[in-house]
Design an enzyme around this catalytic site. Structure first.
Site, mmCIF file in Angstrom:
data_model
loop_
_atom_site.group_PDB
_atom_site.id
_atom_site.type_symbol
_atom_site.label_atom_id
_atom_site.label_comp_id
_atom_site.label_asym_id
_atom_site.label_seq_id
_atom_site.Cartn_x
_atom_site.Cartn_y
_atom_site.Cartn_z
ATOM 1 N N SER A 229 -30.868 -16.880 12.765
ATOM 2 C CA SER A 229 -31.558 -16.336 11.591
ATOM 3 C C SER A 229 -31.791 -14.832 11.699
ATOM 4 O O SER A 229 -32.363 -14.223 10.805
ATOM 5 C CB SER A 229 -32.897 -17.062 11.394
ATOM 6 O OG SER A 229 -33.717 -16.902 12.538
ATOM 7 N N ASN B 124 -43.710 -21.227 16.533
ATOM 8 C CA ASN B 124 -44.145 -21.869 15.289
ATOM 9 C C ASN B 124 -45.333 -21.152 14.648
ATOM 10 O O ASN B 124 -45.332 -20.899 13.444
ATOM 11 C CB ASN B 124 -44.485 -23.345 15.540
ATOM 12 C CG ASN B 124 -43.269 -24.123 15.990
ATOM 13 O OD1 ASN B 124 -42.143 -23.620 15.908
ATOM 14 N ND2 ASN B 124 -43.469 -25.343 16.460
ATOM 15 N N HIS C 171 -41.644 -15.853 -35.395
ATOM 16 C CA HIS C 171 -40.282 -16.412 -35.551
ATOM 17 C C HIS C 171 -39.225 -15.304 -35.640
ATOM 18 O O HIS C 171 -38.177 -15.490 -36.254
ATOM 19 C CB HIS C 171 -40.173 -17.295 -36.802
ATOM 20 C CG HIS C 171 -41.307 -18.265 -36.945
ATOM 21 N ND1 HIS C 171 -41.259 -19.544 -36.458
ATOM 22 C CD2 HIS C 171 -42.523 -18.117 -37.518
ATOM 23 C CE1 HIS C 171 -42.411 -20.156 -36.734
ATOM 24 N NE2 HIS C 171 -43.206 -19.304 -37.363
ATOM 25 N N SER D 145 -20.270 2.846 -22.558
ATOM 26 C CA SER D 145 -19.214 1.845 -22.463
ATOM 27 C C SER D 145 -17.933 2.557 -22.097
ATOM 28 O O SER D 145 -17.689 3.686 -22.522
ATOM 29 C CB SER D 145 -19.066 1.143 -23.809
ATOM 30 O OG SER D 145 -17.760 0.617 -23.924
ATOM 31 N N ASN E 268 -25.904 1.376 -23.810
ATOM 32 C CA ASN E 268 -26.335 0.003 -23.536
ATOM 33 C C ASN E 268 -27.617 -0.056 -22.711
ATOM 34 O O ASN E 268 -27.763 0.702 -21.750
ATOM 35 C CB ASN E 268 -25.233 -0.741 -22.769
ATOM 36 C CG ASN E 268 -23.980 -0.914 -23.612
ATOM 37 O OD1 ASN E 268 -24.070 -1.089 -24.825
ATOM 38 N ND2 ASN E 268 -22.825 -0.828 -22.971
ATOM 39 N N TYR F 111 -44.106 -28.553 12.405
ATOM 40 C CA TYR F 111 -42.968 -27.682 12.130
ATOM 41 C C TYR F 111 -41.657 -28.453 12.156
ATOM 42 O O TYR F 111 -41.429 -29.307 13.004
ATOM 43 C CB TYR F 111 -42.909 -26.558 13.183
ATOM 44 C CG TYR F 111 -41.717 -25.635 12.992
ATOM 45 C CD1 TYR F 111 -41.779 -24.566 12.111
ATOM 46 C CD2 TYR F 111 -40.515 -25.868 13.669
ATOM 47 C CE1 TYR F 111 -40.683 -23.731 11.921
ATOM 48 C CE2 TYR F 111 -39.414 -25.030 13.482
ATOM 49 C CZ TYR F 111 -39.507 -23.970 12.605
ATOM 50 O OH TYR F 111 -38.423 -23.150 12.414
ATOM 51 N N GLN G 63 -37.130 -22.727 8.463
ATOM 52 C CA GLN G 63 -36.451 -21.441 8.619
ATOM 53 C C GLN G 63 -35.790 -21.019 7.296
ATOM 54 O O GLN G 63 -35.513 -19.848 7.081
ATOM 55 C CB GLN G 63 -35.398 -21.547 9.738
ATOM 56 C CG GLN G 63 -34.642 -20.271 10.001
ATOM 57 C CD GLN G 63 -33.927 -20.324 11.336
ATOM 58 O OE1 GLN G 63 -34.545 -20.274 12.391
ATOM 59 N NE2 GLN G 63 -32.608 -20.440 11.299
ATOM 60 N N LYS H 61 -37.340 -18.177 4.230
ATOM 61 C CA LYS H 61 -37.429 -16.728 4.121
ATOM 62 C C LYS H 61 -36.485 -16.100 3.099
ATOM 63 O O LYS H 61 -36.897 -15.276 2.275
ATOM 64 C CB LYS H 61 -37.192 -16.085 5.489
ATOM 65 C CG LYS H 61 -38.306 -16.403 6.462
ATOM 66 C CD LYS H 61 -37.913 -16.061 7.881
ATOM 67 C CE LYS H 61 -38.659 -16.911 8.876
ATOM 68 N NZ LYS H 61 -38.400 -18.363 8.750
HETATM 69 N N1 ARG Z 1 -36.652 -18.824 13.479
HETATM 70 C C1 ARG Z 1 -37.591 -19.874 13.360
HETATM 71 C C2 ARG Z 1 -38.057 -20.024 11.906
HETATM 72 O O1 ARG Z 1 -37.856 -19.138 11.184
HETATM 73 C C3 ARG Z 1 -38.781 -19.614 14.228
HETATM 74 C C4 ARG Z 1 -39.517 -20.835 14.624
HETATM 75 C C5 ARG Z 1 -38.692 -21.639 15.535
HETATM 76 N N2 ARG Z 1 -39.426 -22.717 16.112
HETATM 77 C C6 ARG Z 1 -38.836 -23.727 16.761
HETATM 78 N N3 ARG Z 1 -39.593 -24.651 17.202
HETATM 79 N N4 ARG Z 1 -37.535 -23.796 16.905
HETATM 80 O O2 ARG Z 1 -38.589 -21.020 11.525
#
Ligand code: ARG
Length: 457
Positions: A20, A107, A153, A274, A282, A314, A319, A322
């Site tokens: 990630s 976590n 309307h 354009s 535009n 968790y 993950q 994000k």
């Molecule tokens: N990169 C992980 C996430 O965004 C961090 C937490 C990972 N925790 C684990 N127990 N593998 O969630």
């Protein structure tokens, strides 16, 4: 990091799906803030030595510097931002780095980082919304008595003032801002110290880390602390609502700048030409802002579905929290900035707005109200008489205020010259002095109120 248990390197596919760092490096600053707070607490509680604390501080400052300079060696092998920073810290300061993670897990670490990141962005939205409100207020103040058609309307309904129309959006964005503020209040609790899920046997001080990171208090349940993502869902919901408001204003700008309407014009700064039609200008920025709501709603849907049905505590599913938030917030931020610029840049075409306001018999309700007030006619009868007079005006190709009194009297003989005092669009708008109404006098009061509420505007 867990070499003791595993002997083979993860397969390439495993790494591809697991890694990630490509996106969570955006949490670097929050990760370092969290680690500094955690290390200071560990030292104060006597869990690590002052020397280790000093080394960790120095090492994290170095990491921060490397990231700022763009020379930090981000590595896929170290999976995520937390392990990347810890790995680099170890290279920088040696053994003390290994003590930083005492009484902490990734976590609670990621939950803390992500909360801090979302909170930072909520504050940013607050400031951006204030600028947008400022731009709307400036337009409102300059156009308290600029008459335009009001629509229902998308048909001409009753004349309103341009300032009134601007203030309608200002009110919506004010609610958006307060929604973000509510969200911030609810989310401002610290997960740090929940550890993996169950808390920790070390004598940590969660109040201390919470305070150091600007949280109001630690979250009261360690399972909840590492599992909760409703703060992100709530922030996305607020963002989605705000984006719908932006899209409505965008839509109006697209309509208003068309050749058929010509209600407002935008400068070169917020339009594009354009490549084939030389006459075109535009409103691309408005169109793109109008479209952003799609990805923002998409992010809310995506994260809701990731979270649905997840058991405590968790799971790695989380993950996936994000990227949708990063993307949605970036989109909203850009949209808010571009809208503030566009609103400030917009010039209403007063003559065209006035013409359009007098077209389509937009003061017919005023005529009916006059019949009720002056002739004591029941509103239903007045509605009927007005309809007949409108038909007459239509036949003669005239606006209502251009129709001869004698012609009106053929429909209702008791009508007098006084009726013309309500038939012009300005008279119509000016008569609507009820609280929150469109009369210039009311709009001026609201402008004054907002000038006090938005001192920076
Ligand atoms: N990169 C992980 C996430 O965004 C961090 C937490 C990972 N925790 C684990 N127990 N593998 O969630």
């Amino acid at each position: 990091m867990w070499g003791g248990r595993f002997s083979a390197a993860p397969s390439e596919l495993m790494q591809a799906i697991n890694v990630s760092i490509g996106f969570d490096q955006r949490l670097a600053d929050q990760d370092i803030r969290g680690s500094l707070a955690h290390a200071a607490m560990l030292a104060q509680q006597g869990i690590i030595s002052e020397q280790d604390h000093a080394d960790i501080k120095k090492g994290l400052a170095q990491v921060k510097g490397e990231i700022a300079e763009g020379v930090f060696p981000f590595s896929d092998d170290l999976e995520d931002i937390h392990l990347n920073i810890e790995g680099r810290l170890r290279e920088n300061i040696g053994e003390a780095a290994g003590r930083l993670h005492t009484g902490r897990s990734r976590n609670d670490q990621v939950a803390t980082d992500f909360r801090l990141w979302v909170r930072d962005y909520l504050d940013h939205f607050g400031a951006q919304l204030e600028s947008l409100q400022g731009a709307l207020l400036a337009q409102a103040a300059a156009h308290t008595d600029t008459i335009m058609p009001g629509f229902t309307h998308l048909q001409n309904a009753q004349p309103v003032t341009f300032g009134h129309h601007m203030l309608a959006y200002l009110e919506m964005f004010a609610r958006d801002k307060s929604r973000f503020e509510d969200c911030r209040k609810r989310m401002n609790e610290s997960p740090l110290g929940a550890a993996a899920l169950a808390g920790t046997p070390y004598p940590i001080d969660r109040d201390m880390t919470a305070a150091a990171l600007g949280f109001d208090r630690p979250l009261a349940n360690s399972l909840d602390a590492v599992s909760a993502r409703d703060f992100a869902l709530e922030a996305l919901s607020c963002a989605a609502i705000c984006a719908t408001h932006l899209s409505r204003l965008s839509e109006e700008i697209v309509i208003w700048t068309s050749a058929q309407f010509q209600f407002v014009s935008l400068s070169d700064a917020f339009t594009t030409g354009s490549s084939i039609m030389p006459q075109k200008r535009n409103p691309d920025a408005a169109e793109l802002i109008r479209a952003k709501v799609g990805r923002i709603m998409g992010a809310l849907t995506a994260l809701t579905i990731v979270m649905k049905g997840l058991p405590l505590a968790y799971s790695k599913d989380m993950q996936e929290d994000k990227e949708p938030v990063f993307d949605a917030f970036d989109a909203l931020s850009l949209g808010l900035a571009a809208m503030a610029g566009m609103v400030a840049d917009m010039t209403p075409n007063k003559a065209r707005l006035a013409d359009s306001a007098s077209a389509a018999y937009s003061t017919a309700t005023d005529l009916a109200d006059w019949l009720v007030r002056k002739l004591n006619m029941p509103f239903r009868d007045a509605h009927h008489v007005t309809g007949t007079i409108v038909a007459l005006a239509e036949k003669q190709g005239k606006t209502l205020d251009a129709l001869a009194l004698t012609d009106m009297q053929t429909v209702e003989p008791r009508i007098t010259d006084d009726v013309f005092s309500v038939l012009s669009p300005l008279a119509s708008a000016s008569s609507r002095t009820s609280y929150g109404g469109t009369a210039p006098s009311e709009v001026e009061k609201q402008v004054a109120r907002w000038k006090k509420l938005l001192p920076s505007a």
